[in-house]
Motif scaffolding. Sequence first.
Motif, PDB file in Angstrom:
ATOM      1  N   GLU A  48      36.790 152.324  73.191  1.00  0.00           N
ATOM      2  CA  GLU A  48      35.624 151.861  73.946  1.00  0.00           C
ATOM      3  C   GLU A  48      35.903 150.548  74.675  1.00  0.00           C
ATOM      4  O   GLU A  48      35.479 150.358  75.819  1.00  0.00           O
ATOM      5  N   GLU A  49      36.619 149.634  74.035  1.00  0.00           N
ATOM      6  CA  GLU A  49      36.946 148.361  74.687  1.00  0.00           C
ATOM      7  C   GLU A  49      37.877 148.583  75.881  1.00  0.00           C
ATOM      8  O   GLU A  49      37.705 147.976  76.935  1.00  0.00           O
ATOM      9  N   GLU A  83      37.056 147.699  79.824  1.00  0.00           N
ATOM     10  CA  GLU A  83      37.920 146.797  80.587  1.00  0.00           C
ATOM     11  C   GLU A  83      38.582 147.514  81.770  1.00  0.00           C
ATOM     12  O   GLU A  83      38.694 146.946  82.859  1.00  0.00           O
ATOM     13  N   ILE A  84      39.010 148.758  81.572  1.00  0.00           N
ATOM     14  CA  ILE A  84      39.638 149.498  82.671  1.00  0.00           C
ATOM     15  C   ILE A  84      38.617 149.758  83.774  1.00  0.00           C
ATOM     16  O   ILE A  84      38.933 149.659  84.959  1.00  0.00           O
ATOM     17  N   SER A  85      37.377 150.060  83.405  1.00  0.00           N
ATOM     18  CA  SER A  85      36.325 150.231  84.411  1.00  0.00           C
ATOM     19  C   SER A  85      36.141 148.957  85.223  1.00  0.00           C
ATOM     20  O   SER A  85      36.037 148.999  86.455  1.00  0.00           O
ATOM     21  N   ASN A  86      36.127 147.817  84.534  1.00  0.00           N
ATOM     22  CA  ASN A  86      35.988 146.541  85.233  1.00  0.00           C
ATOM     23  C   ASN A  86      37.176 146.262  86.143  1.00  0.00           C
ATOM     24  O   ASN A  86      37.009 145.768  87.269  1.00  0.00           O
ATOM     25  N   ILE A  87      38.378 146.575  85.680  1.00  0.00           N
ATOM     26  CA  ILE A  87      39.581 146.337  86.483  1.00  0.00           C
ATOM     27  C   ILE A  87      39.546 147.198  87.739  1.00  0.00           C
ATOM     28  O   ILE A  87      39.821 146.717  88.843  1.00  0.00           O
ATOM     29  N   ILE A  88      39.212 148.473  87.595  1.00  0.00           N
ATOM     30  CA  ILE A  88      39.174 149.371  88.757  1.00  0.00           C
ATOM     31  C   ILE A  88      38.103 148.909  89.742  1.00  0.00           C
ATOM     32  O   ILE A  88      38.329 148.871  90.945  1.00  0.00           O
ATOM     33  N   SER A 147      34.782 156.651  88.090  1.00  0.00           N
ATOM     34  CA  SER A 147      34.136 156.436  86.806  1.00  0.00           C
ATOM     35  C   SER A 147      35.129 156.779  85.696  1.00  0.00           C
ATOM     36  O   SER A 147      35.715 157.863  85.703  1.00  0.00           O
ATOM     37  N   VAL A 148      35.334 155.856  84.772  1.00  0.00           N
ATOM     38  CA  VAL A 148      36.195 156.120  83.618  1.00  0.00           C
ATOM     39  C   VAL A 148      35.337 156.832  82.587  1.00  0.00           C
ATOM     40  O   VAL A 148      34.369 156.275  82.081  1.00  0.00           O
ATOM     41  N   THR A 149      35.672 158.095  82.302  1.00  0.00           N
ATOM     42  CA  THR A 149      34.846 158.893  81.405  1.00  0.00           C
ATOM     43  C   THR A 149      35.293 158.818  79.954  1.00  0.00           C
ATOM     44  O   THR A 149      34.470 158.919  79.049  1.00  0.00           O
ATOM     45  N   LYS A 150      36.599 158.627  79.721  1.00  0.00           N
ATOM     46  CA  LYS A 150      37.090 158.638  78.347  1.00  0.00           C
ATOM     47  C   LYS A 150      38.453 157.962  78.295  1.00  0.00           C
ATOM     48  O   LYS A 150      39.226 158.033  79.249  1.00  0.00           O
ATOM     49  N   VAL A 151      38.748 157.312  77.189  1.00  0.00           N
ATOM     50  CA  VAL A 151      40.066 156.740  76.936  1.00  0.00           C
ATOM     51  C   VAL A 151      40.491 157.176  75.545  1.00  0.00           C
ATOM     52  O   VAL A 151      39.727 157.042  74.590  1.00  0.00           O
ATOM     53  N   ASP A 152      41.689 157.728  75.451  1.00  0.00           N
ATOM     54  CA  ASP A 152      42.261 158.120  74.159  1.00  0.00           C
ATOM     55  C   ASP A 152      43.542 157.332  73.938  1.00  0.00           C
ATOM     56  O   ASP A 152      44.531 157.524  74.638  1.00  0.00           O
ATOM     57  N   TYR A 174      50.494 154.681  73.807  1.00  0.00           N
ATOM     58  CA  TYR A 174      50.013 155.316  75.025  1.00  0.00           C
ATOM     59  C   TYR A 174      48.491 155.368  75.029  1.00  0.00           C
ATOM     60  O   TYR A 174      47.866 155.501  73.979  1.00  0.00           O
ATOM     61  N   ALA A 175      47.930 155.287  76.226  1.00  0.00           N
ATOM     62  CA  ALA A 175      46.485 155.433  76.388  1.00  0.00           C
ATOM     63  C   ALA A 175      46.237 156.385  77.547  1.00  0.00           C
ATOM     64  O   ALA A 175      46.631 156.110  78.679  1.00  0.00           O
ATOM     65  N   ARG A 176      45.614 157.516  77.265  1.00  0.00           N
ATOM     66  CA  ARG A 176      45.221 158.457  78.316  1.00  0.00           C
ATOM     67  C   ARG A 176      43.850 158.037  78.823  1.00  0.00           C
ATOM     68  O   ARG A 176      42.907 157.935  78.049  1.00  0.00           O
ATOM     69  N   VAL A 177      43.777 157.799  80.117  1.00  0.00           N
ATOM     70  CA  VAL A 177      42.539 157.356  80.747  1.00  0.00           C
ATOM     71  C   VAL A 177      42.052 158.492  81.637  1.00  0.00           C
ATOM     72  O   VAL A 177      42.738 158.880  82.586  1.00  0.00           O
ATOM     73  N   TYR A 178      40.884 159.040  81.327  1.00  0.00           N
ATOM     74  CA  TYR A 178      40.302 160.130  82.095  1.00  0.00           C
ATOM     75  C   TYR A 178      39.295 159.551  83.083  1.00  0.00           C
ATOM     76  O   TYR A 178      38.376 158.831  82.681  1.00  0.00           O
TER      77      TYR A 178
END
Length: 121
Positions: free
Chosen positions: A11-12, A16-21, A35-40, A47-51
């Motif tokens: 969630e963090e 943060e990725i939403s704010n950066i984009i 829109s960042v829908t999910k981060v795994d 690794y972090a998968r950003v959807y």
Amino acid sequence: MANYRTGRINEEMKKEISNIIRDDIKDPRVTAMVSVTKVDVTRDQKYARVYVSIYGKNKSKESTFDALKNSEGFIRREIGHRIKLRNTPEIIIELDNTIEYGMHIDEILHKIKENEKNDDE
């Protein structure tokens, strides 16, 4: 306990990725709404998968996605500065089409409902 921590990290990272984009990426190819829908984040935090969902026309979607893929390193660096983790995960951006798929299913159901209404009359 590890699942709870992983969820908080996900969630963090998403926030943060939403704010950066939204605020920090200055690439002119990013024209569509993102829109960042999910981060795994993997359990070892390597690794972090950003959807991401991209709203716009097909051409602007493609150019926006390419710009996001090219700025994965920049996003990783910014995440390293903003979130204190032992390892900053490598960012992997993937396209998320679930919203478009849901809209397509909704459209099909609406057509079926109209056909049933016309058959009753």
